[in-house]
Design a protein around this motif. Structure first.
Motif, PDB file in Angstrom:
ATOM      1  N   TYR A 264       0.820  -1.210   0.000  1.00 20.73           N
ATOM      2  CA  TYR A 264       0.000   0.000   0.000  1.00 20.73           C
ATOM      3  C   TYR A 264       0.854   1.260   0.000  1.00 20.73           C
ATOM      4  O   TYR A 264       1.903   1.319   0.645  1.00 20.73           O
ATOM      5  CB  TYR A 264      -0.910   0.016   1.234  1.00 20.73           C
ATOM      6  N   ASN A 265       0.334   2.272  -0.722  1.00 18.84           N
ATOM      7  CA  ASN A 265       1.002   3.576  -0.825  1.00 18.84           C
ATOM      8  C   ASN A 265       2.411   3.465  -1.379  1.00 18.84           C
ATOM      9  O   ASN A 265       3.243   4.326  -1.153  1.00 18.84           O
ATOM     10  CB  ASN A 265       1.025   4.281   0.540  1.00 18.84           C
ATOM     11  N   ARG A 266       2.659   2.345  -2.087  1.00 20.48           N
ATOM     12  CA  ARG A 266       3.987   2.104  -2.675  1.00 20.48           C
ATOM     13  C   ARG A 266       5.070   2.348  -1.605  1.00 20.48           C
ATOM     14  O   ARG A 266       6.022   3.103  -1.801  1.00 20.48           O
ATOM     15  CB  ARG A 266       4.208   2.996  -3.893  1.00 20.48           C
ATOM     16  N   GLY A 267       4.866   1.652  -0.480  1.00 22.44           N
ATOM     17  CA  GLY A 267       5.717   1.882   0.683  1.00 22.44           C
ATOM     18  C   GLY A 267       7.185   1.593   0.447  1.00 22.44           C
ATOM     19  O   GLY A 267       8.042   2.067   1.185  1.00 22.44           O
ATOM     20  N   LEU A 268       7.481   0.809  -0.586  1.00 21.62           N
ATOM     21  CA  LEU A 268       8.875   0.555  -0.979  1.00 21.62           C
ATOM     22  C   LEU A 268       8.985   0.640  -2.487  1.00 21.62           C
ATOM     23  O   LEU A 268       8.161   0.070  -3.206  1.00 21.62           O
ATOM     24  CB  LEU A 268       9.317  -0.838  -0.518  1.00 21.62           C
ATOM     25  N   ILE A 269       9.972   1.367  -2.955  1.00 19.43           N
ATOM     26  CA  ILE A 269      10.355   1.365  -4.369  1.00 19.43           C
ATOM     27  C   ILE A 269      11.729   0.721  -4.447  1.00 19.43           C
ATOM     28  O   ILE A 269      12.691   1.217  -3.857  1.00 19.43           O
ATOM     29  CB  ILE A 269      10.419   2.789  -4.967  1.00 19.43           C
ATOM     30  N   THR A 270      11.821  -0.405  -5.133  1.00 25.30           N
ATOM     31  CA  THR A 270      13.082  -1.154  -5.126  1.00 25.30           C
ATOM     32  C   THR A 270      14.149  -0.464  -5.957  1.00 25.30           C
ATOM     33  O   THR A 270      13.876   0.113  -7.020  1.00 25.30           O
ATOM     34  CB  THR A 270      12.864  -2.577  -5.656  1.00 25.30           C
ATOM     35  N   LYS A 271      15.375  -0.532  -5.489  1.00 24.16           N
ATOM     36  CA  LYS A 271      16.522   0.033  -6.205  1.00 24.16           C
ATOM     37  C   LYS A 271      17.341  -1.048  -6.901  1.00 24.16           C
ATOM     38  O   LYS A 271      18.210  -0.739  -7.716  1.00 24.16           O
ATOM     39  CB  LYS A 271      17.408   0.808  -5.220  1.00 24.16           C
ATOM     40  N   LYS A 272      17.063  -2.293  -6.553  1.00 23.39           N
ATOM     41  CA  LYS A 272      17.774  -3.416  -7.166  1.00 23.39           C
ATOM     42  C   LYS A 272      16.849  -4.627  -7.129  1.00 23.39           C
ATOM     43  O   LYS A 272      15.745  -4.574  -6.564  1.00 23.39           O
ATOM     44  CB  LYS A 272      19.070  -3.706  -6.411  1.00 23.39           C
ATOM     45  N   ILE A 273      17.269  -5.711  -7.714  1.00 23.98           N
ATOM     46  CA  ILE A 273      16.458  -6.926  -7.668  1.00 23.98           C
ATOM     47  C   ILE A 273      16.303  -7.369  -6.207  1.00 23.98           C
ATOM     48  O   ILE A 273      17.272  -7.410  -5.450  1.00 23.98           O
ATOM     49  CB  ILE A 273      17.099  -8.050  -8.504  1.00 23.98           C
ATOM     50  N   MET A 274      15.072  -7.663  -5.839  1.00 20.15           N
ATOM     51  CA  MET A 274      14.781  -8.018  -4.451  1.00 20.15           C
ATOM     52  C   MET A 274      13.800  -9.186  -4.422  1.00 20.15           C
ATOM     53  O   MET A 274      12.850  -9.233  -5.203  1.00 20.15           O
ATOM     54  CB  MET A 274      14.178  -6.825  -3.698  1.00 20.15           C
ATOM     55  N   LYS A 275      14.040 -10.109  -3.513  1.00 17.87           N
ATOM     56  CA  LYS A 275      13.110 -11.212  -3.289  1.00 17.87           C
ATOM     57  C   LYS A 275      12.360 -10.938  -1.987  1.00 17.87           C
ATOM     58  O   LYS A 275      12.968 -10.659  -0.952  1.00 17.87           O
ATOM     59  CB  LYS A 275      13.868 -12.537  -3.197  1.00 17.87           C
ATOM     60  N   THR A 276      11.037 -10.974  -2.035  1.00 18.81           N
ATOM     61  CA  THR A 276      10.232 -10.722  -0.842  1.00 18.81           C
ATOM     62  C   THR A 276       9.329 -11.905  -0.542  1.00 18.81           C
ATOM     63  O   THR A 276       8.925 -12.647  -1.437  1.00 18.81           O
ATOM     64  CB  THR A 276       9.358  -9.460  -1.012  1.00 18.81           C
ATOM     65  N   ALA A 277       9.026 -12.045   0.729  1.00 20.38           N
ATOM     66  CA  ALA A 277       8.091 -13.080   1.181  1.00 20.38           C
ATOM     67  C   ALA A 277       6.901 -12.411   1.842  1.00 20.38           C
ATOM     68  O   ALA A 277       7.068 -11.478   2.641  1.00 20.38           O
ATOM     69  CB  ALA A 277       8.783 -14.022   2.166  1.00 20.38           C
ATOM     70  N   THR A 278       5.714 -12.866   1.502  1.00 17.54           N
ATOM     71  CA  THR A 278       4.480 -12.364   2.101  1.00 17.54           C
ATOM     72  C   THR A 278       4.046 -13.320   3.201  1.00 17.54           C
ATOM     73  O   THR A 278       3.991 -14.541   2.992  1.00 17.54           O
ATOM     74  CB  THR A 278       3.377 -12.238   1.044  1.00 17.54           C
ATOM     75  N   LEU A 279       3.717 -12.769   4.382  1.00 17.40           N
ATOM     76  CA  LEU A 279       3.380 -13.561   5.555  1.00 17.40           C
ATOM     77  C   LEU A 279       1.946 -13.259   5.987  1.00 17.40           C
ATOM     78  O   LEU A 279       1.506 -12.107   5.914  1.00 17.40           O
ATOM     79  CB  LEU A 279       4.327 -13.235   6.715  1.00 17.40           C
ATOM     80  N   PRO A 280       1.210 -14.257   6.488  1.00 22.26           N
ATOM     81  CA  PRO A 280      -0.175 -14.043   6.895  1.00 22.26           C
ATOM     82  C   PRO A 280      -0.311 -13.504   8.324  1.00 22.26           C
ATOM     83  O   PRO A 280      -0.856 -14.149   9.231  1.00 22.26           O
ATOM     84  CB  PRO A 280      -0.785 -15.441   6.777  1.00 22.26           C
ATOM     85  N   ILE A 281       0.166 -12.288   8.516  1.00 18.75           N
ATOM     86  CA  ILE A 281       0.044 -11.588   9.792  1.00 18.75           C
ATOM     87  C   ILE A 281       0.148 -10.104   9.491  1.00 18.75           C
ATOM     88  O   ILE A 281       0.926  -9.703   8.608  1.00 18.75           O
ATOM     89  CB  ILE A 281       1.131 -12.040  10.793  1.00 18.75           C
ATOM     90  N   GLY A 282      -0.652  -9.287  10.172  1.00 20.82           N
ATOM     91  CA  GLY A 282      -0.638  -7.862   9.889  1.00 20.82           C
ATOM     92  C   GLY A 282      -1.079  -7.040  11.076  1.00 20.82           C
ATOM     93  O   GLY A 282      -1.115  -7.522  12.210  1.00 20.82           O
ATOM     94  N   HIS A 283      -1.440  -5.783  10.810  1.00 24.31           N
ATOM     95  CA  HIS A 283      -1.745  -4.917  11.947  1.00 24.31           C
ATOM     96  C   HIS A 283      -3.044  -5.307  12.641  1.00 24.31           C
ATOM     97  O   HIS A 283      -3.252  -4.982  13.812  1.00 24.31           O
ATOM     98  CB  HIS A 283      -1.705  -3.436  11.567  1.00 24.31           C
ATOM     99  N   ALA A 284      -3.933  -6.029  11.983  1.00 22.42           N
ATOM    100  CA  ALA A 284      -5.110  -6.555  12.671  1.00 22.42           C
ATOM    101  C   ALA A 284      -4.751  -7.660  13.657  1.00 22.42           C
ATOM    102  O   ALA A 284      -5.555  -8.000  14.527  1.00 22.42           O
ATOM    103  CB  ALA A 284      -6.125  -7.084  11.662  1.00 22.42           C
ATOM    104  N   ASP A 285      -3.571  -8.203  13.544  1.00 25.55           N
ATOM    105  CA  ASP A 285      -3.087  -9.236  14.471  1.00 25.55           C
ATOM    106  C   ASP A 285      -2.233  -8.655  15.585  1.00 25.55           C
ATOM    107  O   ASP A 285      -1.840  -9.372  16.502  1.00 25.55           O
ATOM    108  CB  ASP A 285      -2.276 -10.279  13.700  1.00 25.55           C
ATOM    109  N   GLY A 286      -1.917  -7.370  15.482  1.00 24.59           N
ATOM    110  CA  GLY A 286      -1.112  -6.728  16.504  1.00 24.59           C
ATOM    111  C   GLY A 286       0.285  -6.357  16.052  1.00 24.59           C
ATOM    112  O   GLY A 286       1.034  -5.712  16.789  1.00 24.59           O
ATOM    113  N   LEU A 287       0.670  -6.782  14.840  1.00 24.12           N
ATOM    114  CA  LEU A 287       1.964  -6.364  14.290  1.00 24.12           C
ATOM    115  C   LEU A 287       1.701  -5.054  13.559  1.00 24.12           C
ATOM    116  O   LEU A 287       1.450  -5.026  12.358  1.00 24.12           O
ATOM    117  CB  LEU A 287       2.519  -7.428  13.349  1.00 24.12           C
TER     118      LEU A 287
END
Length: 368
Positions: A264-287
């Protein structure tokens, strides 16, 4: 321990036993122990935690609000339960469920006596909260004559305890202030109790007070955060075991190209090749969102993976460019090695906030 295949909070009751026994080792045998189980037992689960502590021998429990105490009574907890911040609308419920209110002002004293009289109570236990410098709730020294006069006119209530709360017991640079609080509490109780005519329980120490101010143990102490594995002091870290491990899994892995945006809101714009992992936890869970944009991190295969972009409601993305991992791999948000305290400090907050924010939708599992 089995690997997580969803977002779970593992709670180790052996660790809870260890923390309780360590704290008890700091007390005289006759000193009572009040276990603070408010806020869902600091984000764990108050019912099984309280049941375990009751078996271990805890003398009292404390909750913040009436509903928390009612939940414990419904679950079969029989030990006395102190309600630290009762509201007028719940005073009748407090009596009906055999809970014990903290009385902290002239208004609350008169209100509770009125309700207790209507229910034809005699010697109903109340706890008088005195303000010694935290300036949050509590009677002041000059209120003692009013309290004594009011109590002399009724047999409806009886003082079960007098207590206060230390403001900075974990900070030894504030030792003079803390000792001043202890001295003031002694002055208040030494003024009040001889005229009361009987001896109530006295308690002022929280977890750090137990560790740092043995002269203020009186005849009961209170502990919350210590039971859950945090000593508020590097010196005592090795004596406590965090009871909770928050784990999740990798849902999907993406490879981003330079200039791609993330979340959301393009919170990161990558400057190089990047590998990301999406996890099933968020601010509704307290993180919460404070952990986004590199402030927070998780561990995958014992390697730190920074949170990237903004934390979403139900998901978070982490940088795994440097980690050999696959979809379905376990992720450690915090445990006894990678502690909640370290994660919270990285984002400029405290472990209390992180662990008490954990949503009830996270599955809890208990290790015996």
């Amino acid at each position: 321990m089995p690997k997580a295949n969803e977002t779970i909070l593992e709670i180790d009751l052996k660790a809870l036993t260890h923390n309780y026994e360590f704290l008890k080792s700091k007390l005289q045998p006759q000193t009572k122990f009040l276990a603070v189980v408010k806020a869902f037992s600091y984000g764990n689960d108050s019912v099984p935690i309280a049941k375990h502590l009751e078996k271990l021998g805890a003398d009292y429990f404390a909750v913040a609000y009436t509903g928390e105490g009612t939940e414990l009574r419904d679950a079969g907890i029989t030990k006395p339960i102190l309600v630290l911040h009762p509201q007028k609308v719940n005073l009748a419920t407090i009596i009906n469920r055999c809970l014990e209110p903290s009385i902290y002002s002239k208004k609350t004293l008169l209100e509770f006596i009125e309700v207790a009289q209507k229910q034809q109570q005699t010697a109903y236990p109340i706890h008088l909260k005195f303000n010694t410098g935290l300036n949050r709730l509590g009677f002041d020294l000059q209120d003692v004559p009013f309290i004594l006069e009011t109590l002399s006119k009724t047999n409806t209530v009886k003082v079960a305890s007098c207590f206060s709360h230390l403001a900075a017991s974990e900070d030894l640079s504030e030792a003079d202030f803390t000792k001043g609080q202890i001295t003031l509490f002694k002055t208040i109780t030494e003024t009040f109790i001889p005229k009361l005519g009987y001896q109530p329980i006295l308690h002022q120490c929280n977890t750090s007070g137990i560790l740092n101010y043995p002269e203020a143990h009186f005849n009961m102490v209170r502990s919350g955060i210590g039971l859950y594995g945090f000593g508020n002091d590097k010196k005592y870290e090795h004596n406590f075991i965090p009871i909770a491990s928050l784990k999740t899994v990798i849902s999907q892995i993406h490879t981003l190209q330079p200039g791609d945006s993330l979340g959301y809101n393009r919170g990161l714009i990558t400057k190089k090749i990047m590998k990301t992992a999406t996890l099933p936890i968020g601010h509704a869970d307290g993180l919460t969102r404070i952990y986004g944009k590199g402030k927070g991190f998780v561990y995958i295969n014992d390697i730190k993976a920074p949170i990237v972009g903004n934390v979403c409601m139900d998901m978070v993305m982490v940088d795994v460019t440097h980690i050999n991992c696959e979809e379905g791999d376990e992720v450690i948000v915090f445990d006894r090695t990678y502690t909640a305290e370290a994660l919270a400090e990285a984002a400029g907050t405290i472990s209390y906030e992180l662990i008490t924010d954990l949503s009830k939708r996270i599955k809890r599992t208990f290790l015996q």
